[in-house]
Structure formats: structure tokens, C-alpha cells
Design a protein around this motif. Structure first.
Motif, PDB file in Angstrom:
ATOM      1  N   ALA A 232      -5.556  79.912  58.604  1.00  0.00           N
ATOM      2  CA  ALA A 232      -6.716  79.336  58.105  1.00  0.00           C
ATOM      3  C   ALA A 232      -7.373  79.887  57.016  1.00  0.00           C
ATOM      4  O   ALA A 232      -7.898  78.790  56.203  1.00  0.00           O
TER       5      ALA A 232
ATOM      6  N   ARG B 282      -0.026  70.888  57.472  1.00  0.00           N
ATOM      7  CA  ARG B 282      -0.920  70.283  56.559  1.00  0.00           C
ATOM      8  C   ARG B 282      -0.499  70.470  55.270  1.00  0.00           C
ATOM      9  O   ARG B 282      -1.053  69.795  54.203  1.00  0.00           O
TER      10      ARG B 282
ATOM     11  N   VAL C   8      -8.343  70.277  60.369  1.00  0.00           N
ATOM     12  CA  VAL C   8      -7.819  71.407  60.669  1.00  0.00           C
ATOM     13  C   VAL C   8      -7.518  71.118  62.407  1.00  0.00           C
ATOM     14  O   VAL C   8      -7.540  70.308  62.751  1.00  0.00           O
ATOM     15  N   GLU C   9      -6.681  72.221  62.988  1.00  0.00           N
ATOM     16  CA  GLU C   9      -6.179  71.955  64.282  1.00  0.00           C
ATOM     17  C   GLU C   9      -7.286  72.765  65.176  1.00  0.00           C
ATOM     18  O   GLU C   9      -6.837  72.564  66.553  1.00  0.00           O
TER      19      GLU C   9
ATOM     20  N   HIS D  50     -11.897  77.041  65.661  1.00  0.00           N
ATOM     21  CA  HIS D  50     -11.794  78.252  65.060  1.00  0.00           C
ATOM     22  C   HIS D  50     -11.091  78.196  63.653  1.00  0.00           C
ATOM     23  O   HIS D  50     -11.693  79.021  62.654  1.00  0.00           O
ATOM     24  N   SER D  51     -10.168  77.297  63.389  1.00  0.00           N
ATOM     25  CA  SER D  51      -9.890  77.226  62.007  1.00  0.00           C
ATOM     26  C   SER D  51     -10.904  76.389  61.129  1.00  0.00           C
ATOM     27  O   SER D  51     -10.783  76.844  59.853  1.00  0.00           O
TER      28      SER D  51
ATOM     29  N   SER E  51     -12.799  79.038  60.037  1.00  0.00           N
ATOM     30  CA  SER E  51     -11.922  80.267  59.218  1.00  0.00           C
ATOM     31  C   SER E  51     -11.450  79.567  57.746  1.00  0.00           C
ATOM     32  O   SER E  51     -11.628  80.257  56.563  1.00  0.00           O
ATOM     33  N   VAL E  52     -11.354  78.187  57.619  1.00  0.00           N
ATOM     34  CA  VAL E  52     -11.065  77.577  56.401  1.00  0.00           C
ATOM     35  C   VAL E  52     -12.280  77.644  55.537  1.00  0.00           C
ATOM     36  O   VAL E  52     -12.226  78.112  54.249  1.00  0.00           O
TER      37      VAL E  52
ATOM     38  N   VAL F  72     -15.897  83.759  64.843  1.00  0.00           N
ATOM     39  CA  VAL F  72     -15.865  83.520  63.618  1.00  0.00           C
ATOM     40  C   VAL F  72     -17.176  83.065  62.906  1.00  0.00           C
ATOM     41  O   VAL F  72     -17.555  83.407  61.806  1.00  0.00           O
TER      42      VAL F  72
END
Ligand SMILES: Cc1ncc(C[n+]2csc(CCOP(=O)(O)OP(=O)(O)O)c2C)c(N)n1
Ligand code: SF4
Ligand code: SF4
Ligand code: SF4
Ligand SMILES: [Mg+2]
Lengths: 292, 391, 85
Positions: free
Chosen positions: A68, A111, B53-54, B57-58, B61-62, B88
Motif C-alpha cells: 500500500a 488496482r 484501497v481494500e 489500513h491501506s 498507508s497509501v 498506521v
């Protein structure tokens, strides 16, 4: 001479396979990259503040989020008009990649981010003291899958992440081993030249965790490939496009050289377990046409 | 002035800040914000990279990866999503990344409940994020623009969370004045960090720090938090100069000068409390009730609060959260801020959990309890649940 | 030491940490026997074997003495000797 982009002075064990993997990856990628590392041995040994072994831009955030974070780096470069500045590469251990980070990785692959995700596979959680991961091979004794009176160690086969990655329909999936350095370099070069998400899994023996002398890191890596236990191949959009063929050796040659499999040769019933491991190698050989 | 939903007013403010990267995952009641931003991107109104995002948390993070690369980033979440972000959030603050996030404040499970309280953000108070709480949709929208200005300041470099009460503010339709783009561009120049991920200066971010210096790094974050107090006040007045609206700095007060009882709270209940106070003061009994609005929860404005309540005889602290096993978090913090001051009687109230309405009557009852405490000269209950039903 | 914001570190700065002190055995390249294939340099986990003219040389400041180079040299041109001998 090419500049050493992974500097010496890092704290990896003498003979560390992960350190070799890092060097080879950077030889393939060159300096115009941004590297993302999750928590794990490679991250810890390479970045003890105020020092860093990385001569390329590098970031560590957490254990399960490298894919990510790499996604974020990639979209930022795109948004800021700096896409040509660097290729984005994540380099994570098997635990970070195949266990706790698999959700983030799947998201990144799905993605379509232009990121090369590389797993250095040392087949357990080494940084925390050799606990099993889902990439620990059948029969290996680790601190959380110890061989014991009623146990032969790890009782599940390695999770097949290359196949899971390939199932995302991404343009490039490959396996490699540090024992074949030119192949690693070539595959890294190829991966970063392809637009879109790429997954590479590099077998990186760990002398400390597997129990062999540090001088034998490459020899052990070679044996994993030569026995058919770690097949080396490339695949594109789910189809296998190249396979490293070998003159196969019996799995015992690989297993007996490592402490983590020692119990298979010493305890009653070990033979049956060795047979099961040979079956895994035979199945790999059949699936990929490994035999020369 | 336009009448629009609170979520849309925030989305418009985000757009005006021109974030490079947006990463978000849907969760009620945050969804309308990220849906509206997605629409803006889809319609070409906003030239941002939008990462679907999925997980939360991501999402965070992104934002970390993008912010470290030099991008301005935005995300929004609430409740379970914020809890999933927990580690995070700490990481983003420690890396000193000026990420801005809207917290559409909501309760935490179990029992699962999608309605408003502030347990989600309050539970992250120690993460190193600056936490601001908006009173109404106009403030939530304006606070978003202020948040970037605070976060990206070279003396601060900390992430900022803008709290807006879920449903109560996210889903309410109110008249809002949007900030014109040219003025926002002028107020908030593009993000230009000194250090970011680039082969031109290949630094390493997120190294492992040993016991010899870990404390010092935490201290540096803490100091940046302290500096943020001044910055938040300054940005609020700069904002007033530019856009003509002001909501207080770290705190704001209402009918406080002569107040014997001061009610203290964060978020949308401030509006209700103001109305209740107006009625209390108007009904001829001459009840001296006032209000302290806590606009900034972290850094905690202990001095400003101590100063504001100095001449009150009792304060009534309203907490839409509970530190289970003790009391409301704001109550604890306020009491500790007053300890040295030998201040007024302090009463704490847990209320508004999981979306339960807080009525003017509730506020009046609370004020009455505080008055009683003044008369008797003692606090009967240090902290109590308000309007507790049958068990 | 002035601490950097967010604990950033300078590139390649582990070079200040001389890991040569870890060594028990020391690899010695027999320059006569060396065919200059570069295998040792490619595999060294420390990246501390460099090409000098058409041969290879070890920077002992960082060599940890793992012995991979000696083990992998195709012509056995590297010998591991006990440090200090
Ligand atoms: C959320 C979380 N859980 C657990 C850990 C502890 N932890 C740190 S590294 C690690 C294992 C790393 O294993 P792997 O990714 O295979 O890398 P290796 O150390 O083997 O190279 C674990 C379990 C952590 N840092 N964060
Ligand atoms: S434990 Fe294994 S992976 Fe970790 S530094 Fe040592 S050899 Fe390398
Ligand atoms: S591996 Fe042996 S032959 Fe090849 S360069 Fe090194 S020392 Fe020389
Ligand atoms: S002994 Fe190991 S560390 Fe030393 S030069 Fe040889 S391969 Fe490198
Ligand atoms: Mg591992």
C-alpha cells in the motif's frame, strides 16, 4: 565498475541470503528507484538510525503495508508529474508478503499500480526468531512449529503466492533464487521495464534460521532449485512462459544439509515424511516440466 | 451561501485544497464525503489520483507513501475504519507526514452501532495526530482548509484529523459558504517539503531507532504538538482575515464572562448547548450558565482552558466517549488542567454515545446539577452517565 | 548529533560501521590463481569484493568472513585463514 547501491556495514548475519538478494535487486534496478520495505530482517539490519545501507531512496512504514505504501509512492509520482524519475519497488520478507501483507498486496496487484513487488523468501519470520510463516516448507522445524515427540515440524506445504499473484492477471510473475544471480538481475530489469504490477519471489536462504554454515548460503539455494523444491519460472498474464530445467537431485541432499530438517533423518517415521517431501518436488517437476 | 449536506461542504473544501492523492475506504457515515470526491474526480473537476484501497489500513498507508513522496494527501474514515488504522496513525505522525483526514465521528463496536459519538477519534488521542472538532458544517468545511495549513507548516509537520459528528454534521443540510478557489490557493500554497523520496536526494525514511534516541524522537513530536497550539490560533485568525469567519483558536467561549457554570464540550453539541444557555439566560431566573467549546483536543489546550474557567464556580464536562473503567476523556483532561489552579468544582457527564440525542433539557439538567454542587459546595458524583435507561 | 526530523538517515551511511571486526576467518585471494570471473563479488553479502584491474580484491573493513566467496570460487582461488594468523 557499478556503484554498490546496498552499502556494507549493515547488520545482516555473516552469509545472509537476504542481503545478497538486496544487492542483486539493486544491481538489476539501478539507482533510479524508490524502495519500500516492510518490517523484517532486511529492514532492521539495513537501517539502524542514524545509518542506512540504502543508497537509493527508501522508506519503511509497517510490517503489513509495504504494497500500500508503494501504491502511494507510485500515484504520488504520477500526480506530481515525476513518473519518469523512479521505478517503484517493494522488497519484503515472506511473512510481510505472504501472510500479514497479502491483503495489501492483493489490493496493489488488483488496482494495477506500476510497482514491482519482490518477496525475498527465507521461509519463516526470521526477525522475531524463526517462527513459521505460511511460506515455511513442509517438515521444517521452526520455533512455533517445532519438531517434537509427536510432531515432524511444519505440517502444511508452502503457500503458493506466485500462483495467487498470477491469478490477478498481472503482466509479470517470476520466481528466482539468489543462487542464480544473473537470472535475478535479468528478471528485475525485465519486471521494472513492464508497465503495471509485477510480482517476483526470490528464494533467499537464511543460515541462522535454517541452520547451515554461512559459507553455504549459495550452495543451499542451488540445491533447493536442483531438487525441484523451489521451481524457477516466469509467467505472463497467468501463463507460464519460461522454466529453469534441472537435472534433479533427491530432496535428501537439500534437507540433510540443514538443521531445520534434521529430525526427519533422526526420528522414527522420518522416512515417510521425506517421501512426502519428495512427492512435493515430483509434483513441481511434473507441473512445470522441470526435468532436463 | 448554498444549502448543502455537511459531507458535500467538506468535499468542496478538500477539492479547493487540491490534494494530489486521495485514498479512502467506505464506512458509514463517512461515505458521502468520499463518494462526492470520487464524483469530482470522475467529472474532471478535481485532478487528483484517487486510490480505491481494500482497507482503511491501506488507505492511511497509501497516504503515507504518497506524502513521503511529496504529495498532498487526504483520506476520511470513522469508527471501525479508524480503529483498523490505529498503528498506521501512530506511524504517520512518527514519520512527520502532514496528512489530513476527516473523522466522521462514530461509536465503536460491540455492540455494533453506526451512529455518532466520539469514541473513535478520542481513542486515538495519543497517536500524535492533531485533533480538531467542528461545531457545524461550515466549520468542518473551513477547518479542512485550516488543517492543511497547520499540518504542512515546517515547524509542525504533523497529521491533522478534523472531527465532525457522524450524521449530525455529515448528513445535515445547512447553508454553507464555500471558499473561492483563488482565495484558497492564496491561503494555502502548494505543499513543498524539504525532504521527500527522490533519487535526487536518496534519503532513508522510517529507520529503526534504538533506546538511545527513541525518547528524543518522541519528544520532538511532542514539542511540535506544543508549537501547534500557537499555529492553530494563528491559522484561525489568518483564516478570518482572508475569509471573514472565525470559530475560536484552541477553544472558544460563549456567555462565559459572568458564568458560574461553564459547560465544556467538543463538536456539534456546542450548538445545542448554546441554544440551551440562551433559554436558561432568557427565562428570567438569571442563571449564569456559559460555555467553553474545545475546538482542539490534541494538543490539549490546558492553559487556555484553565484561564477560561478561572472565575466559574462549576464546570460541566460533556463527553461523547468513555474511558471504560474510569470516566469521559475530556473530563479527565480538563480536571488535570485545573488541578494546579485550585479551580471550580468539576463534574463529568458521559452522554451522546452511539448516536443518542442530547437535548436542551439534558443540558439544563446538567447545569442544574452543577448549580446544586455549587450550593452544597461539593461534587457528589465526579463522573456520571446521563439519561441512563433501565438495565 | 542533531536528530533528523522523522528519523531520516543519509544514504549508504552504514559505511561508518566497520563489520570487519566480526571476522573469525579471513578470505585471502590468490591473485595468481584468480581468473577474474567475478563470482565472489557477485555473491558477497557485504558487496565488499571489488574489481581491481582484471582481478578482484577484498575490502577487509567490511568482510565478515562468511566464506561464501571461498566456497563459490570456481577455481578455489580463495582460502579462509584464521584471523590474525
Ligand atoms: C503488526 C505486526 N505484527 C507483528 C510484528 C512483529 N514482526 C516484525 S518482523 C516479523 C517477521 C518478519 O518476517 P518476514 O517478513 O518473513 O521477514 P524476515 O524477518 O524473515 O526477513 C514479525 C512477526 C510487527 N512488527 N507488526
Ligand atoms: S537471520 Fe537470516 S535473514 Fe536475518 S539477517 Fe540473519 S541470515 Fe539474514
Ligand atoms: S570467484 Fe575466484 S576466480 Fe572468480 S574473481 Fe573471485 S577469486 Fe577470482
Ligand atoms: S568472506 Fe563473506 S564477507 Fe568476506 S569477502 Fe568473502 S563473501 Fe564477502
Ligand atoms: Mg522471512
Amino acid at each position: 565498475m557499478q556503484e554498490e547501491l546496498f552499502a556494507p556495514g549493515h547488520r545482516g548475519c555473516a552469509g545472509c541470503g537476504a542481503a545478497i538478494a538486496a544487492r542483486l535487486i539493486l544491481k538489476g534496478s539501478g539507482k533510479d528507484v524508490i524502495i519500500v520495505s516492510p518490517t523484517g530482517c532486511l529492514e532492521v539490519v539495513s537501517s539502524p538510525y542514524p545509518e542506512s545501507a540504502w543508497k537509493v531512496p527508501w522508506i519503511h512504514s509497517l510490517f503489513e503495508n509495504a504494497a500500500a505504501v508503494a501504491s502511494g509512492v507510485e500515484v504520488a509520482l504520477k500526480s506530481l508529474g515525476r513518473k519518469d524519475e523512479a521505478k517503484v519497488i517493494a522488497i519484503g520478507g515472506d511473512g510481510a508478503t505472504i501472510d500479514i501483507g497479502i491483503g495489501a498486496l492483493s489490493g496493489m496487484l488488483e488496482r494495477g499500480h506500476d510497482v514491482t513487488y519482490i518477496c525475498y523468501d527465507n521461509e519463516a519470520y526470521m526477525n522475531t526468531g524463526i517462527q513459521r510463516s505460511s511460506s515455511t516448507p513442509y517438515g521444517a522445524s521452526t520455533t512455533t512449529s517445532p519438531a517434537g515427540k509427536v510432531s515432524f515440524g511444519e505440517n502444511r506445504p508452502k503457500k503458493n503466492l506466485p500462483a495467487i499473484a498470477a491469478a490477478h492477471g498481472i503482466p509479470y510473475v517470476a520466481t528466482a533464487s539468489i543462487a542464480y544471480p544473473k537470472d535475478v538481475i535479468k528478471k528485475v530489469k525485465k519486471a521494472i521495464s513492464i508497465e503495471g504490477p509485477k510480482y517476483l519471489q526470490i528464494h533467499a536462504p537464511c543460515c541462522t534460521g535454517w541452520g547451515f554454515d554461512g559459507s553455504k548460503t549459495i550452495e543451499i539455494g542451488r540445491l533447493a532449485v536442483e531438487t525441484g523444491l523451489f521451481p524457477i519460472y516466469e509467467s505472463t498474464e497467468g501463463k507460464v512462459t519460461s522454466v529453469k530445467k534441472v537435472k534433479r537431485k533427491p530432496v535428501e541432499e537439500y534437507l540433510k544439509a540443514q538443521r531445520r530438517f534434521k529430525h526427519l533423518f533422526e526420528s522414527e517415521g522420518g522416512e515417510g515424511e521425506l517421501k512426502k517431501i519428495q512427492d512435493i518436488a515430483d509434483a513441481n517437476a511434473k507441473q512445470f516440466g522441470l526435468d532436463l | 451561501m448554498e444549502i448543502m449536506e455537511g459531507s458535500l461542504a467538506v468535499a468542496e473544501a478538500v477539492k479547493a485544497c487540491r490534494p494530489n492523492v486521495i485514498a479512502a475506504y467506505p464506512i458509514t457515515p463517512q461515505t458521502h464525503i468520499v463518494e462526492e470526491i470520487a464524483r469530482m474526480v470522475a467529472d474532471g473537476e478535481l485532478a487528483s489520483e484517487y486510490v480505491r484501497v481494500e482497507s482503511e489500513h491501506s488507505a492511511m498507508s497509501v497516504c503515507i507513501g504518497a506524502s513521503a513522496t511529496g504529495a498532498r494527501t487526504y483520506t476520511a474514515t470513522t469508527s471501525q475504519g479508524m480503529a483498523l488504522m490505529h498503528e498506521v496513525l501512530f506511524n504517520a505522525a512518527g514519520l512527520r507526514l502532514p496528512i489530513v483526514m476527516t473523522a466522521a465521528n462514530r461509536s465503536l463496536s460491540a455492540p455494533i452501532n453506526i451512529w455518532n459519538d466520539q469514541q473513535d477519534a478520542v481513542s486515538e488521542r495519543d497517536s500524535g495526530w492533531i485533533q480538531l472538532y467542528a461545531e457545524d458544517t461550515q466549520e468542518a468545511s473551513d477547518m479542512t482548509i485550516q488543517a492543511y495549513k497547520i499540518a504542512e507548516d515546517r515547524d509542525i509537520l504533523l497529521p491533522v484529523m478534523v472531527g465532525m459528528d457522524g450524521f449530525i454534521l455529515t448528513h445535515v443540510h445547512e447553508p454553507v459558504e464555500l471558499c473561492p478557489q483563488e482565495k484558497v490557493d492564496d491561503f494555502l500554497p502548494s505543499y513543498d517539503p524539504d525532504h521527500y523520496l527522490t533519487p535526487k536526494n536518496p534519503l532513508s525514511f522510517g529507520t529503526i531507532v534504538y533506546p538511545s534516541t527513541y525518547t528524543e524522537f518522541r519528544y520532538m513530536i511532542h514539542e511540535a504538538m506544543k508549537r501547534a497550539e500557537r499555529k492553530i490560533i494563528d491559522v484561525a485568525s489568518d483564516f478570518r482575515d482572508k475569509f471573514g469567519r472565525h470559530y475560536g483558536g484552541l477553544i472558544d467561549t460563549y456567555e462565559a464572562e459572568d458564568a458560574e457554570v461553564l459547560i465544556m464540550a467538543m463538536g456539534s453539541v456546542i450548538g445545542t448547548a448554546k441554544d440551551a444557555i440562551d433559554e436558561l439566560r432568557a427565562d428570567g431566573k438569571g442563571e449564569k450558565v456559559g460555555l467553553v467549546k474545545v475546538r482542539c483536543y490534541r494538543p490539549f489546550p490546558a492553559e487556555a482552558i484553565a484561564e477560561a474557567v478561572k472565575s466559574a464556580k462549576a464546570i460541566a464536562v460533556l463527553d461523547k466517549n468513555i474511558s471504560l473503567g474510569y470516566e469521559g476523556a475530556l473530563h479527565t483532561d480538563v480536571k488535570s488542567a485545573l488541578y494546579k489552579e485550585n479551580g471550580p468544582l468539576a463534574l463529568g457527564f458521559i452522554l451522546g454515545l452511539g448516536g443518542r440525542d442530547i437535548t436542551k433539557n439534558t443540558i439544563k439538567n446538567i447545569a442544574e446539577k452543577a448549580q446544586k454542587a455549587i450550593k452544597s459546595g461539593r461534587v457528589e458524583k465526579d463522573s456520571e452517565f446521563v439519561d441512563l435507561g433501565a438495565l | 548529533m542533531k536528530l533528523s526530523i522523522g528519523a531520516m538517515a543519509e544514504p549508504g551511511s552504514t559505511r561508518t560501521n566497520k563489520t570487519g571486526s566480526w571476522r573469525t576467518f579471513k578470505p585471502i585471494i590468490n591473485v595468481e590463481a584468480c581468473i577474474g570471473c567475478g563470482t565472489c563479488s557477485m555473491f558477497c553479502p557485504e558487496g565488499t569484493i571489488c574489481k581491481v584491474a582484471d582481478k578482484y580484491a577484498i575490502d577487509y573493513d567490511y568482510c565478515k568472513g562468511c566464506g561464501i566467496c571461498a566456497h563459490e570460487c570456481p577455481v578455489k582461488a580463495i582460502e579462509m585463514v584464521l584471523e590474525g594468523e
